[in-house]
Write an enzyme that holds these catalytic residues in place. Structure first.
Site, PDB file in Angstrom:
ATOM      1  N   VAL A 181      57.069   7.525  14.499  1.00  0.00           N
ATOM      2  CA  VAL A 181      58.091   6.953  15.170  1.00  0.00           C
ATOM      3  C   VAL A 181      57.653   6.643  16.265  1.00  0.00           C
ATOM      4  CG1 VAL A 181      60.305   7.563  16.209  1.00  0.00           C
ATOM      5  CG2 VAL A 181      59.488   8.590  14.129  1.00  0.00           C
TER       6      VAL A 181
ATOM      7  N   ASP B 259      49.767   5.535  16.752  1.00  0.00           N
ATOM      8  CA  ASP B 259      50.284   4.201  16.597  1.00  0.00           C
ATOM      9  C   ASP B 259      49.683   3.061  17.554  1.00  0.00           C
ATOM     10  OD1 ASP B 259      52.017   6.642  15.398  1.00  0.00           O
ATOM     11  OD2 ASP B 259      52.738   4.707  14.270  1.00  0.00           O
TER      12      ASP B 259
ATOM     13  N   HIS C 119      62.560   6.321  10.602  1.00  0.00           N
ATOM     14  CA  HIS C 119      61.739   7.226   9.690  1.00  0.00           C
ATOM     15  C   HIS C 119      62.394   8.714   9.679  1.00  0.00           C
ATOM     16  CE1 HIS C 119      58.757   4.133   9.688  1.00  0.00           C
ATOM     17  NE2 HIS C 119      58.408   4.339  10.858  1.00  0.00           N
TER      18      HIS C 119
HETATM   19 FE   FE2 Z   1      53.546   4.827  10.826  1.00  0.00          FE
END
Ligand code: FE2
Ligand code: NAG
Ligand code: NAG
Ligand code: NAG
Ligand code: NAG
Ligand code: NAG
Length: 466
Positions: free
Chosen positions: A360, A172, A332
């Protein structure tokens, strides 16, 4: 620092973490540890287009966004990709070892462009370098003349059970100042030989009309790592780029055009799920955002794939999947539940060592637990300690534009061993068939600080030590 044994370095690192962090407070609950480390809370904004790390290289039509990905199943091939802004070409890559850096040449087999709403991409080149020697440094040069560019990479050692190898783990990432810090810390760490990337790359889709120029800036930002060592990627929700409101209805278009993975080498029919071997590890990348119910292509592929893993050859079995199967944040929460129901019993049956996820925007490491006894009527729906189960790690903490996940479910559930709301990266240092040393580093005031570390004992070769 001694690294003669996993335990020695573990205890030394834990001691140094406390020396560096005498004021760190930990809360114990019925689960594991929730770190109460509070990072400075700054707004997460993408760096501006004129940021230094986004600047294209000088020279007319110079290759930019240069990257390498593993190009075959064994680690003897590399896919070199680059983008040129003004016209197609150069198509040629010279490569070789130190004695003769331009001994060989290869041509880009594919040069494509794509449109996304009002955006037109540059010319995206992919070139396969194959039949490389193992454990060898290669130099490569894209193009000839003034705008040509040179890089190098080292191939992994031949696949084998006791081959040490060190992976970085990033997820991410995005392209904020925090993202840049995470990447800088990973590079400064200087230990990772390849990156396991658990999905959500550029976050272009957080901009109006999924501003695909943000795929280009991201590609230029990460070049300082990915041009020199492969990233083994899995796709996250920010790779879907599904936007019917602007006529964009082909999921994963920018990601698939730009990032080439060797999926056919593992008999996969989609770049969204595939496997590679690297040194002593067998890495399976799955897609949280493609069908995985029974009879689907991904399900069938994984069903055939798991029995193929030869733990005598590659003891370490690692799964990459974007959405975590065990997560105790209020973000999530339970999104990975359907995949857990579908695949967890296989992960236990085949003694997967690690399942690495992102999604997350924080950090969490699980205990070895499984939750596979439930059969609708028996009420057995609680995770239980299970020595055959993987450790689940959530590491969606690269530092993207959406900011940090700071809201924990309370109390900390028993499956959660350690959780902390900070950005950072991790290093997985495989020593041999039984031991791997793992450490997660938080970004803290410009420095990388050890936040969590543990010794993993291989599920196939190790004892049942935790
Ligand atoms: Fe994602
Ligand atoms: C594997 O590595 C660990 C940690 O470095 C070490 O303690 C152990 O002796 C090694 N095992 C073998 C069989 O070499
Ligand atoms: C990103 O990090 C690199 C390496 O630490 C640094 O040189 C550069 O100035 C940073 N860029 C921004 C915009 O913060
Ligand atoms: C597994 O790998 C080992 C070591 O490479 C090899 O000797 C053995 O034949 C393999 N087993 C199978 C079933 O292929
Ligand atoms: C579900 O589990 C219970 C308790 O173990 C068992 O008695 C029952 O037969 C199981 N049901 C099915 C359909 O397998
Ligand atoms: C944390 O998440 C829970 C559940 O979604 C919510 O009820 C609570 O208000 C959130 N807390 C904060 C501080 O945002």
């Amino acid at each position: 620092m001694s690294s003669s044994s996993c335990m020695d370095s573990l205890s030394l690192l834990v001691v140094s973490a406390f020396l560096l962090f005498p004021t760190a407070l930990f809360q114990l609950s019925n689960g594991g540890v929730t770190s109460s480390f509070i990072r400075k809370s700054e707004p997460s904004v993408d760096m501006p287009f004129d940021a230094d790390v986004f600047q294209p290289p000088p020279g007319y039509n110079a290759p930019q966004q240069v990257r390498i990905m593993q190009g075959d199943h064994e680690g003897k091939a590399v896919i070199v990709s680059w983008v040129t802004p003004s016209e197609p070409g150069p198509r040629i890559v010279f490569y070789g070892m130190a004695e003769e850096k331009r001994r060989y040449k290869a041509h880009a087999s594919s040069v494509t462009t794509y449109r996304f709403f009002d955006y037109s991409s540059g010319f995206i080149h992919h070139c396969l370098l194959k039949n490389l020697e193992h454990d060898t440094e290669y130099f490569y040069q894209i193009g000839i003349g003034e705008s040509s560019r040179q890089f190098s990479f080292k191939t992994p050692p031949a696949v084998g059970p006791d081959v040490p190898y060190t992976f970085g783990i990033i997820g991410d990432l995005g392209q904020t100042y925090d993202s840049n810090e995470t990447l800088s810390h990973y590079l400064a760490n200087q230990r990772g030989q390849a990156v396991l990337f658990v999905g959500d790359l550029s976050y272009a889709d957080d901009h109006p009309n999924h501003d695909n120029r943000r795929w280009d800036t991201f590609g230029r930002m990460i070049e300082r790592s990915i041009a020199y060592q492969p990233w083994i990627t899995t796709a996250g929700n920010h790779e879907i780029d599904f936007a019917p409101e602007i006529g964009e209805v082909a999921p994963f278009k920018p990601y698939k055009r730009r990032y080439r993975v060797p999926y056919k080498a593992s008999q996969s029919t989609s770049p969204l799920w595939y496997s590679v071997k690297r040194a002593s590890a067998y890495i399976i990348a799955l897609s949280s955002y493609s069908a995985y119910g029974k009879y689907t292509p991904q399900y069938q592929w994984l069903q055939n794939e798991l029995p193929k893993v030869n733990r005598t050859e590659t003891p370490w079995l690692i799964v990459l999947v974007h959405s975590p199967l065990y997560n105790s944040y209020n973000y999530h929460y339970m999104e990975g539940e359907t995949m857990r129901v579908q695949f967890e019993s296989w992960f236990v049956e085949y003694k997967v060592d690690l399942v690495l996820s992102g999604h997350v925007h924080a950090y969490e490491r699980s205990e070895r637990v499984s939750n596979i006894a439930y059969n609708i009527t028996n009420n057995d729906a609680t995770p239980i300690p299970d020595p055959s189960a993987p450790v689940y790690i959530t590491i969606g903490d690269g530092g993207n534009i959406e900011g940090l996940a700071t809201n924990f479910t309370e109390p900390q559930p028993s499956y959660s061993a350690y959780r902390e709301a900070s950005f950072g990266h991790a290093i997985l240092d495989i020593k041999n068939r039984t031991h791997a040393y793992y450490a997660w580093y938080r970004n803290h005031d410009g420095n990388a600080v050890l936040g969590d570390s543990v010794c993993f004992y291989n599920r196939y070769w190790g004892s049942n030590e935790r």
